[in-house]
Write a protein that holds these residues in place. Structure first.
Motif, short mmCIF file in Angstrom:
data_model
loop_
_atom_site.label_atom_id
_atom_site.label_comp_id
_atom_site.label_asym_id
_atom_site.label_seq_id
_atom_site.Cartn_x
_atom_site.Cartn_y
_atom_site.Cartn_z
N LEU A 159 -7.50 1.10 6.03
CA LEU A 159 -7.11 1.75 4.78
C LEU A 159 -6.17 0.86 3.97
O LEU A 159 -6.33 0.70 2.76
N PHE A 173 0.86 -1.19 0.00
CA PHE A 173 0.00 0.00 0.00
C PHE A 173 0.90 1.24 0.00
O PHE A 173 2.12 1.14 0.01
N GLU A 193 -8.04 -2.07 2.47
CA GLU A 193 -8.90 -1.68 1.34
C GLU A 193 -8.11 -1.26 0.11
O GLU A 193 -8.45 -1.63 -1.00
N GLN A 194 -7.04 -0.49 0.36
CA GLN A 194 -6.32 0.09 -0.78
C GLN A 194 -5.17 -0.78 -1.28
O GLN A 194 -4.71 -0.61 -2.41
#
Lengths: 168, 99
Positions: B91, B28, B94-95
């Motif tokens: 985050l 990420f 998800e990313q």
């Protein structure tokens, strides 16, 4: 061997003077770190204590002193004393990891990897950012467990410099 | 994703080596952006069993990967059943993109 503290090296390097200054800085940093360490780790630093930091201002302040003193000693030792000691020995210096590998080979540091791991753990010692008490407590106990190794590394370089008459 | 196949393979192998086959790793942060340059390697590592020393574990894994990446700065964010979930975990989950 010359009696001169400069040991025949060019004056412009001033190794003896600079090593002497860093020795005094390191000794003061160790003194203050030990004081904070005795105060924070008088009782075990548990997850419960880590979770209380938001409300316990006195503990948070003590811990702030401990972490900044620990980090400062690691920086002075690894980023200032180590490259200066290596240069005084006539060794080449480079990136931090290379200098640490050299220190390990020269026998003043047990493990360069362990040093880097502690450097990495520092990001997890800051309670304002780390919302997990398990991670925070583990990071702090890891640093505390490494404290004597850190001090021994600084002392090993300074003793070596003294033996070689590189220290004023 | 700005990592070569061989770098992805190396990272996966080191994560499995350290945490076993029940672990997954996602990239990420800025390295996902193909138009950016350089930057740290931010990794999100999920493990299916509780970990006893989370800070030590993520630091050790970061250093092992950093060494294998020739000194490139690496940050490992760890998720395990016994650790509090923070915003950054959600985050990253998800990313992030699986390696």
């Amino acid at each position: 061997m010359s009696d001169s503290p400069m040991n025949g090296r060019p004056m412009s390097d001033n190794f003896a003077e600079r090593l002497g200054f860093l020795k005094r800085v390191v000794e003061r940093e160790i003194h203050h770190l030990r004081y904070s360490s005795d105060s924070v780790f008088a009782s075990p630093f548990t997850e419960e204590r880590a979770a209380r930091l938001g409300e316990d201002e006195a503990l948070a302040e003590k811990l702030e002193a401990y972490t900044s003193r620990f980090c400062r000693l690691q920086d002075t030792t690894g980023d200032k004393l180590l490259p200066l000691w290596l240069r005084a020995l006539g060794e080449k210096t480079g990136a931090v990891a290379d200098n640490l590998d050299r220190a390990e080979k020269l026998g003043v540091l047990d493990s360069a990897d362990k040093w880097l791991e502690i450097r990495q753990t520092r990001n997890q010692m800051i309670h304002e950012y780390i919302e997990s008490p398990q991670v925070l407590a583990d990071a702090l106990n890891t640093a505390h467990g490494y404290q004597e190794t850190l001090i021994a590394f600084a002392h090993a370089m300074l003793s070596d410099a003294k033996r070689r008459n590189l220290l004023e | 994703m700005r990592l070569t196949d061989s770098q992805r393979q190396t990272i996966r192998q080191l994560v499995i080596d350290e945490l076993g086959s029940g672990s997954t790793v996602k990239l990420f942060g800025s390295r996902l952006d193909d138009s950016a340059r350089g930057g740290d390697i931010d990794l999100f590592v999920e493990v299916d069993a509780p970990v006893e020393h989370p800070a030590q574990l993520s630091a050790r894994l970061s250093v092992r990967i950093m060494r294998a990446m020739h000194g490139r700065k690496v940050d490992v964010l760890l998720s395990a059943p016994n650790l509090n979930e923070q915003t950054i975990h959600r985050l990253a989950r998800e990313q992030g993109a699986f390696l």
